[in-house]
Design a protein around this motif. Structure first.
Motif, PDB file in Angstrom:
ATOM      1  N   ARG A   1      42.543 140.375   1.288  1.00  0.00           N
ATOM      2  CA  ARG A   1      43.687 139.513   1.554  1.00  0.00           C
ATOM      3  C   ARG A   1      43.808 138.451   0.466  1.00  0.00           C
ATOM      4  N   ARG A   2      44.981 138.239   0.065  1.00  0.00           N
ATOM      5  CA  ARG A   2      45.225 137.220  -0.940  1.00  0.00           C
ATOM      6  C   ARG A   2      45.772 135.952  -0.271  1.00  0.00           C
ATOM      7  N   ILE A   3      45.192 134.821  -0.640  1.00  0.00           N
ATOM      8  CA  ILE A   3      45.679 133.548  -0.125  1.00  0.00           C
ATOM      9  C   ILE A   3      47.004 133.230  -0.790  1.00  0.00           C
ATOM     10  N   GLY A   4      47.977 132.966   0.024  1.00  0.00           N
ATOM     11  CA  GLY A   4      49.299 132.688  -0.520  1.00  0.00           C
ATOM     12  C   GLY A   4      49.300 131.456  -1.414  1.00  0.00           C
ATOM     13  N   ARG A   5      50.144 131.482  -2.419  1.00  0.00           N
ATOM     14  CA  ARG A   5      50.237 130.366  -3.343  1.00  0.00           C
ATOM     15  C   ARG A   5      50.619 129.085  -2.605  1.00  0.00           C
ATOM     16  N   GLY A   6      51.491 129.207  -1.587  1.00  0.00           N
ATOM     17  CA  GLY A   6      51.903 128.018  -0.840  1.00  0.00           C
ATOM     18  C   GLY A   6      50.739 127.366  -0.120  1.00  0.00           C
ATOM     19  N   LEU A   7      49.818 128.199   0.433  1.00  0.00           N
ATOM     20  CA  LEU A   7      48.666 127.655   1.133  1.00  0.00           C
ATOM     21  C   LEU A   7      47.737 126.943   0.164  1.00  0.00           C
ATOM     22  N   VAL A   8      47.558 127.494  -1.016  1.00  0.00           N
ATOM     23  CA  VAL A   8      46.713 126.862  -2.030  1.00  0.00           C
ATOM     24  C   VAL A   8      47.272 125.497  -2.409  1.00  0.00           C
ATOM     25  N   VAL A   9      48.576 125.471  -2.626  1.00  0.00           N
ATOM     26  CA  VAL A   9      49.218 124.208  -2.993  1.00  0.00           C
ATOM     27  C   VAL A   9      49.040 123.175  -1.875  1.00  0.00           C
ATOM     28  N   SER A  10      49.195 123.631  -0.618  1.00  0.00           N
ATOM     29  CA  SER A  10      49.044 122.713   0.515  1.00  0.00           C
ATOM     30  C   SER A  10      47.630 122.154   0.585  1.00  0.00           C
ATOM     31  N   LEU A  11      46.626 123.006   0.358  1.00  0.00           N
ATOM     32  CA  LEU A  11      45.242 122.546   0.388  1.00  0.00           C
ATOM     33  C   LEU A  11      44.972 121.535  -0.718  1.00  0.00           C
ATOM     34  N   VAL A  12      45.497 121.814  -1.897  1.00  0.00           N
ATOM     35  CA  VAL A  12      45.303 120.885  -3.014  1.00  0.00           C
ATOM     36  C   VAL A  12      45.939 119.537  -2.709  1.00  0.00           C
ATOM     37  N   LEU A  13      47.148 119.571  -2.145  1.00  0.00           N
ATOM     38  CA  LEU A  13      47.828 118.316  -1.806  1.00  0.00           C
ATOM     39  C   LEU A  13      47.074 117.554  -0.728  1.00  0.00           C
ATOM     40  N   LEU A  14      46.528 118.292   0.263  1.00  0.00           N
ATOM     41  CA  LEU A  14      45.777 117.645   1.339  1.00  0.00           C
ATOM     42  C   LEU A  14      44.526 116.964   0.794  1.00  0.00           C
ATOM     43  N   VAL A  15      43.791 117.683  -0.046  1.00  0.00           N
ATOM     44  CA  VAL A  15      42.579 117.110  -0.638  1.00  0.00           C
ATOM     45  C   VAL A  15      42.922 115.884  -1.482  1.00  0.00           C
ATOM     46  N   SER A  16      44.020 115.966  -2.238  1.00  0.00           N
ATOM     47  CA  SER A  16      44.431 114.836  -3.073  1.00  0.00           C
ATOM     48  C   SER A  16      44.811 113.637  -2.220  1.00  0.00           C
TER      49      SER A  16
END
Length: 359
Positions: A25-40
């Motif tokens: 399964r590939r993690i969607g690009r949108g989910l990656v962006v959301s995680l990065v924004l959350l961590v930031s």
């Protein structure tokens, strides 16, 4: 027909057939962006919490003939309750049109002693808690509580004397005085700030300080207030403090002090006795609440075991007092007209609307 070159069961046994491998399964690009924004965002919030704010800019254009103050104590828990009350103070200031300052009534820091003026506790229990459009622009006048004195007292004094952080923390000495407002050349309000946890020798010294401060040469203040942590009169768990009654009450009476604002019990009380100041207890600033006995509501003008703070607004004609809950909603307001000929008993009366007038 079986010819010896193949397994007759291979074509019919499903378990022996090769299945295509599952594609990862590939993690969607949108989910990656959301995680990065959350961590930031989390990292940014932590950095904001732990970074000392710049020096505050005092409010301008304030009317010197009107002074509005908030008062609360036992606030230094660092718990969510302290933050809730702080947000309620900001809402009340916005609703009232502003506030001129805050009286912090002691037990400013629970737990271990402060390690120094750079201790992160300053950010987590003061600087970043009381922050907003109004609270970030007004001074906080603090006194020492029994959880501050003596273990953290030297650090709390140093934070003020060295003008650390936002410079809103005001505690120049163990006891001190400040004037607020001006009406026809007279201070509208004079407040004496005490260290009520001092040993008896210190209490007697402060009693003399009260007498000298309110009899000093020059125009007399229109209103006289004393702020401390421990109240001499208390209908809650701690009860009356006989030492303070014996050492301080005569000086309060001789000086004509109108209000004694304190905390210590984690609740809200308003007590009046003939010939004495009004005892204003506002200890719901952030620590676990204390229960009040049923008799308290019968003996006091107001008694409630709930988090919140007190609002005081002074003019030359009257003082208005209102008890607020943790959301900044006013409840049970009182007023004292300056031309009333008696002390608090008989002069400090309930109002139908507890909300303070706009500043």
């Amino acid at each position: 027909m079986f010819d010896g070159t193949s397994d007759p069961l291979s074509s019919s046994n499903p378990s022996s057939s090769k299945r295509p491998g599952r594609r990862p399964r590939r993690i969607g690009r949108g989910l990656v962006v959301s995680l990065v924004l959350l961590v930031s965002a989390v990292a940014g919030a932590i950095a904001w919490l732990l970074t000392p704010p710049p020096p505050y800019t005092p409010l301008t254009g304030q009317d010197p003939q009107k002074v509005a103050l908030f008062a609360l104590g036992d606030q230094g828990s660092g718990d969510l309750q302290q933050w809730r009350v702080a947000m309620g103070m900001e809402r009340a200031a916005e609703r009232n049109g502003g506030v001129n300052g805050v009286l912090l009534l002691g037990d400013n820091f629970y737990g271990p002693a402060l390690k120094g003026t750079s201790d992160r506790t300053w950010q987590l229990r003061f600087e970043r808690v009381y922050w907003g459009k109004w609270l970030s622009h007004v001074p906080f006048y603090a006194v020492l509580g029994n959880h501050d004195f003596p273990k953290s007292s030297s650090v709390e004094l140093a934070y003020s004397r060295e003008a650390r952080g936002s410079r809103r923390w005001q505690m120049p000495d163990y006891f001190y005085t400040r004037d607020f407002g001006l009406v026809d050349g007279r201070p509208l309000l004079r407040v004496v700030f005490l260290n009520s946890s001092a040993p008896r020798e210190g209490l007697l010294q402060q009693a003399e300080f009260i007498r000298q401060t309110f009899s000093a040469p020059g125009p007399a203040p229109i209103w006289k207030v004393v702020a401390a942590h421990i109240p001499p009169r208390n209908l809650g768990d701690h009860g009356n403090d006989d030492a303070l009654l014996g050492d301080l009450l005569p000086a309060l009476q001789q000086s004509g002090v109108d209000l004694y604002v304190a905390a210590h019990d984690h609740d809200q009380q308003l007590i009046v006795r003939p010939g004495e100041p009004a005892w204003v207890i506002s200890g719901g600033g952030g620590q676990k609440l204390d229960a009040l006995p049923p008799s308290a509501s019968q003996e006091a003008l107001y008694a409630a075991s709930r988090p919140g703070f007190t609002g005081l607004q002074f003019t030359a004609q009257r003082v208005q007092l209102a008890y607020y809950d943790e959301n900044g909603k006013p409840d049970h307001g009182f007023a004292w007209n300056r031309n009333c000929p008696w002390m608090a008993k008989g002069c400090l009366l309930p109002e139908t609307d507890g909300q303070l007038a706009g500043n």
